[in-house]
Design a protein around this motif. Structure first.
Motif, PDB file in Angstrom:
ATOM      1  N   GLY A 141      -2.775  -9.104   4.006  1.00 32.36           N
ATOM      2  CA  GLY A 141      -3.045  -8.749   5.385  1.00 32.36           C
ATOM      3  C   GLY A 141      -3.165  -7.271   5.665  1.00 32.36           C
ATOM      4  O   GLY A 141      -3.364  -6.868   6.820  1.00 32.36           O
ATOM      5  N   ILE A 142      -3.048  -6.403   4.661  1.00 30.65           N
ATOM      6  CA  ILE A 142      -3.097  -4.957   4.885  1.00 30.65           C
ATOM      7  C   ILE A 142      -4.549  -4.472   4.838  1.00 30.65           C
ATOM      8  O   ILE A 142      -5.268  -4.723   3.868  1.00 30.65           O
ATOM      9  N   THR A 143      -4.987  -3.765   5.886  1.00 32.38           N
ATOM     10  CA  THR A 143      -6.360  -3.253   5.962  1.00 32.38           C
ATOM     11  C   THR A 143      -6.422  -1.737   6.096  1.00 32.38           C
ATOM     12  O   THR A 143      -7.511  -1.174   6.142  1.00 32.38           O
ATOM     13  N   GLU A 144      -5.263  -1.098   6.162  1.00 29.29           N
ATOM     14  CA  GLU A 144      -5.238   0.350   6.243  1.00 29.29           C
ATOM     15  C   GLU A 144      -4.002   0.857   5.518  1.00 29.29           C
ATOM     16  O   GLU A 144      -3.030   0.122   5.330  1.00 29.29           O
ATOM     17  N   SER A 145      -4.066   2.097   5.092  1.00 30.67           N
ATOM     18  CA  SER A 145      -2.957   2.658   4.319  1.00 30.67           C
ATOM     19  C   SER A 145      -1.668   2.621   5.136  1.00 30.67           C
ATOM     20  O   SER A 145      -1.676   2.905   6.351  1.00 30.67           O
ATOM     21  N   THR A 146      -0.593   2.292   4.464  1.00 25.28           N
ATOM     22  CA  THR A 146       0.691   2.155   5.153  1.00 25.28           C
ATOM     23  C   THR A 146       1.846   2.347   4.169  1.00 25.28           C
ATOM     24  O   THR A 146       1.646   2.301   2.945  1.00 25.28           O
ATOM     25  N   ILE A 147       3.028   2.540   4.708  1.00 25.38           N
ATOM     26  CA  ILE A 147       4.251   2.641   3.887  1.00 25.38           C
ATOM     27  C   ILE A 147       5.122   1.434   4.189  1.00 25.38           C
ATOM     28  O   ILE A 147       5.399   1.122   5.362  1.00 25.38           O
ATOM     29  N   ARG A 148       5.524   0.761   3.144  1.00 30.26           N
ATOM     30  CA  ARG A 148       6.397  -0.397   3.296  1.00 30.26           C
ATOM     31  C   ARG A 148       7.705  -0.174   2.548  1.00 30.26           C
ATOM     32  O   ARG A 148       7.716   0.415   1.470  1.00 30.26           O
ATOM     33  N   THR A 149       8.807  -0.661   3.160  1.00 29.48           N
ATOM     34  CA  THR A 149      10.122  -0.606   2.509  1.00 29.48           C
ATOM     35  C   THR A 149      10.329  -1.919   1.762  1.00 29.48           C
ATOM     36  O   THR A 149      10.336  -3.001   2.369  1.00 29.48           O
ATOM     37  N   ILE A 150      10.475  -1.816   0.451  1.00 35.08           N
ATOM     38  CA  ILE A 150      10.565  -3.004  -0.410  1.00 35.08           C
ATOM     39  C   ILE A 150      12.003  -3.152  -0.913  1.00 35.08           C
ATOM     40  O   ILE A 150      12.521  -2.246  -1.583  1.00 35.08           O
ATOM     41  N   PRO A 151      12.690  -4.260  -0.597  1.00 39.32           N
ATOM     42  CA  PRO A 151      14.018  -4.493  -1.182  1.00 39.32           C
ATOM     43  C   PRO A 151      13.883  -4.793  -2.674  1.00 39.32           C
ATOM     44  O   PRO A 151      12.944  -5.477  -3.103  1.00 39.32           O
ATOM     45  N   LEU A 152      14.801  -4.265  -3.468  1.00 45.87           N
ATOM     46  CA  LEU A 152      14.752  -4.480  -4.910  1.00 45.87           C
ATOM     47  C   LEU A 152      15.480  -5.772  -5.248  1.00 45.87           C
ATOM     48  O   LEU A 152      16.692  -5.875  -5.089  1.00 45.87           O
ATOM     49  N   ASN A 153      14.730  -6.757  -5.700  1.00 48.51           N
ATOM     50  CA  ASN A 153      15.314  -8.031  -6.077  1.00 48.51           C
ATOM     51  C   ASN A 153      16.042  -7.916  -7.410  1.00 48.51           C
ATOM     52  O   ASN A 153      15.678  -7.120  -8.273  1.00 48.51           O
ATOM     53  N   HIS A 154      17.093  -8.735  -7.563  1.00 55.72           N
ATOM     54  CA  HIS A 154      17.882  -8.718  -8.791  1.00 55.72           C
ATOM     55  C   HIS A 154      17.385  -9.796  -9.750  1.00 55.72           C
ATOM     56  O   HIS A 154      17.502 -10.985  -9.456  1.00 55.72           O
ATOM     57  N   PRO A 155      16.847  -9.429 -10.874  1.00 57.07           N
ATOM     58  CA  PRO A 155      16.520 -10.444 -11.884  1.00 57.07           C
ATOM     59  C   PRO A 155      17.797 -11.118 -12.389  1.00 57.07           C
ATOM     60  O   PRO A 155      18.908 -10.618 -12.168  1.00 57.07           O
ATOM     61  N   ASP A 156      17.653 -12.256 -13.057  1.00 56.93           N
ATOM     62  CA  ASP A 156      18.811 -12.945 -13.624  1.00 56.93           C
ATOM     63  C   ASP A 156      19.561 -12.002 -14.559  1.00 56.93           C
ATOM     64  O   ASP A 156      18.969 -11.355 -15.424  1.00 56.93           O
ATOM     65  N   GLY A 157      20.891 -11.967 -14.381  1.00 58.55           N
ATOM     66  CA  GLY A 157      21.717 -11.118 -15.228  1.00 58.55           C
ATOM     67  C   GLY A 157      21.923  -9.722 -14.687  1.00 58.55           C
ATOM     68  O   GLY A 157      22.702  -8.947 -15.238  1.00 58.55           O
ATOM     69  N   ILE A 158      21.233  -9.375 -13.593  1.00 56.13           N
ATOM     70  CA  ILE A 158      21.385  -8.068 -12.957  1.00 56.13           C
ATOM     71  C   ILE A 158      22.138  -8.270 -11.643  1.00 56.13           C
ATOM     72  O   ILE A 158      21.749  -9.106 -10.813  1.00 56.13           O
ATOM     73  N   THR A 159      23.228  -7.530 -11.453  1.00 52.70           N
ATOM     74  CA  THR A 159      24.056  -7.714 -10.257  1.00 52.70           C
ATOM     75  C   THR A 159      23.921  -6.600  -9.238  1.00 52.70           C
ATOM     76  O   THR A 159      24.287  -6.776  -8.082  1.00 52.70           O
ATOM     77  N   GLU A 160      23.385  -5.453  -9.650  1.00 47.40           N
ATOM     78  CA  GLU A 160      23.326  -4.333  -8.710  1.00 47.40           C
ATOM     79  C   GLU A 160      22.187  -3.396  -9.092  1.00 47.40           C
ATOM     80  O   GLU A 160      21.893  -3.200 -10.284  1.00 47.40           O
ATOM     81  N   THR A 161      21.528  -2.837  -8.080  1.00 51.06           N
ATOM     82  CA  THR A 161      20.507  -1.811  -8.303  1.00 51.06           C
ATOM     83  C   THR A 161      20.806  -0.612  -7.422  1.00 51.06           C
ATOM     84  O   THR A 161      21.352  -0.749  -6.316  1.00 51.06           O
ATOM     85  N   ASN A 162      20.444   0.558  -7.910  1.00 48.89           N
ATOM     86  CA  ASN A 162      20.588   1.777  -7.140  1.00 48.89           C
ATOM     87  C   ASN A 162      19.311   2.603  -7.310  1.00 48.89           C
ATOM     88  O   ASN A 162      19.028   3.050  -8.423  1.00 48.89           O
ATOM     89  N   PRO A 163      18.479   2.708  -6.272  1.00 49.93           N
ATOM     90  CA  PRO A 163      18.707   2.292  -4.884  1.00 49.93           C
ATOM     91  C   PRO A 163      18.516   0.787  -4.689  1.00 49.93           C
ATOM     92  O   PRO A 163      18.030   0.096  -5.577  1.00 49.93           O
ATOM     93  N   ARG A 164      18.895   0.306  -3.496  1.00 49.53           N
ATOM     94  CA  ARG A 164      18.734  -1.106  -3.198  1.00 49.53           C
ATOM     95  C   ARG A 164      17.369  -1.433  -2.599  1.00 49.53           C
ATOM     96  O   ARG A 164      16.971  -2.595  -2.576  1.00 49.53           O
ATOM     97  N   GLU A 165      16.675  -0.404  -2.096  1.00 50.98           N
ATOM     98  CA  GLU A 165      15.334  -0.590  -1.548  1.00 50.98           C
ATOM     99  C   GLU A 165      14.531   0.673  -1.786  1.00 50.98           C
ATOM    100  O   GLU A 165      15.089   1.746  -2.082  1.00 50.98           O
ATOM    101  N   LEU A 166      13.188   0.550  -1.663  1.00 51.11           N
ATOM    102  CA  LEU A 166      12.306   1.670  -2.010  1.00 51.11           C
ATOM    103  C   LEU A 166      11.115   1.697  -1.049  1.00 51.11           C
ATOM    104  O   LEU A 166      10.536   0.649  -0.747  1.00 51.11           O
ATOM    105  N   ASP A 167      10.783   2.897  -0.574  1.00 50.57           N
ATOM    106  CA  ASP A 167       9.579   3.055   0.260  1.00 50.57           C
ATOM    107  C   ASP A 167       8.362   3.231  -0.655  1.00 50.57           C
ATOM    108  O   ASP A 167       8.352   4.111  -1.530  1.00 50.57           O
ATOM    109  N   VAL A 168       7.353   2.391  -0.444  1.00 49.86           N
ATOM    110  CA  VAL A 168       6.144   2.410  -1.274  1.00 49.86           C
ATOM    111  C   VAL A 168       4.931   2.698  -0.384  1.00 49.86           C
ATOM    112  O   VAL A 168       4.752   2.073   0.675  1.00 49.86           O
TER     113      VAL A 168
END
Length: 337
Positions: free
Chosen positions: A290-317
């Protein structure tokens, strides 16, 4: 002279005599019963009562002496006038206590428990009547508390216990001199339920004071309970971030992805060592639907199996959008020229 019992007057006199005797006996019995049950004359009734679980007052300077062998509670049997007994049971303003133990001094003694504060009209007996006690000089010491925790039995693979945090790192221990000299270990044993633990452990535990054979010692501990917290951390690794397009792109649009300015280029992950060691980078999927123009989105970092924590927890893309011109668009542009 022979009495003529056939004479009706003589028979009547004999009957009257027995009637008077019987009436007098019954009247005397009723008066005696009324006297013994009259509520206003309760002191004439003797009764008894048994009271259990009474605490025992120990008469000794507890700052300087330690006494062992005295039970926590005693039982007393009271006997005496009902009125006095009823008032005593209602107020219970008496105590069970030891004699003055300081007069006996250190050593082994047999003492009799006593009741203090009772009316002298009551008789009593205390159970146990005699108690064997040991009186010793008292010692007070501070000891560090040791932690016993087998992390290999409880933590998930790839996770390690960090430094333990205690509400009290030392406790005050008091007891008989001979017992205090036997102290070999002061500890708490951390035994959480279950295994494969990946989160911090928090428990409230009893402090144990043991001799060299591991047997508990008869001492007083302050505080007896302490709070224990063990932070649990998994293996950590820092990986480069890889952005991948996902979702359903709009036709005639193309997208390019990049980490926004000021955002980290790497992510630190925590989890099971086997899983982490297999990773070369950390993939973040960015939905462009649905994106038709340049934009910045905040993406939460999902945890793959076996991963319990990420730093950072989200990232602006930053999602850059370019419209692609097809042949029909080019022909229209040429005609307009």
């Amino acid at each position: 002279m022979k009495m003529n019992v056939d004479n009706p007057w003589i028979s009547k006199l004999i009957a009257l005599f027995f009637a008077i005797v019987l009436f007098s006996f019954v009247t005397f019995e009723n008066q005696s019963r009324n006297l013994s049950t009259d509520p206003t004359d309760g002191a004439s009734i003797t009764s008894s009562e048994v009271i259990t679980n009474l605490p025992i007052d120990i008469n000794i300077d507890r700052d300087n002496y330690f006494v062992s062998g005295i039970p926590e509670t005693a039982t007393i049997r009271l006997e005496g006038p009902q009125a006095i007994l009823t008032q005593t049971l209602a107020t219970q303003n008496f105590t069970i206590e030891t004699p003055d133990l300081e007069r006996l001094g250190p050593g082994s003694h047999t003492i009799e428990l006593e009741a203090a504060g009772l009316s002298n009209q009551l008789n009593y007996s205390v159970m146990p009547s005699e108690v064997a006690v040991e009186i010793e000089e008292k010692r007070v010491e501070d000891h560090d508390v040791r932690i016993e925790f087998n992390e290999s039995s409880h933590l998930a693979e790839g996770y390690r216990a960090q430094d333990t945090i205690l509400s009290n790192e030392t406790v005050t221990i008091s007891g008989a001199l001979s017992t205090m000299e036997q102290i070999s270990d002061v500890m708490v044993v951390v035994m959480p339920e279950g295994s494969n633990i990946t989160e911090d452990i928090e428990m409230t535990l009893n402090v144990l004071v043991l001799d060299e054979t591991g047997d508990p010692l008869n001492v007083n501990i302050s505080p007896q309970l302490i709070d224990v917290r063990i932070p649990v951390k998994g293996t950590q690794r820092t990986l480069p971030i890889v952005l991948e397009e996902s979702g359903i792109p709009i036709e005639d649009y193309e997208y390019s992805l990049e980490v926004s300015q000021g955002e980290p280029e790497n992510v630190t992950i925590t989890g099971e060592s086997d899983i982490i060691e297999e990773l070369n980078n950390f993939v973040i999927e960015v939905d462009v639907s649905g994106i038709t123009e340049s934009t910045i989105r905040t993406i939460p970092l999902n945890h793959p199996d076996g991963i319990t924590e990420t730093n950072p927890r989200e990232l602006d893309v930053l999602i850059r959008v370019n419209r692609v011109q097809n042949e029909e668009d080019n022909e229209n542009d040429n005609e307009s020229n």
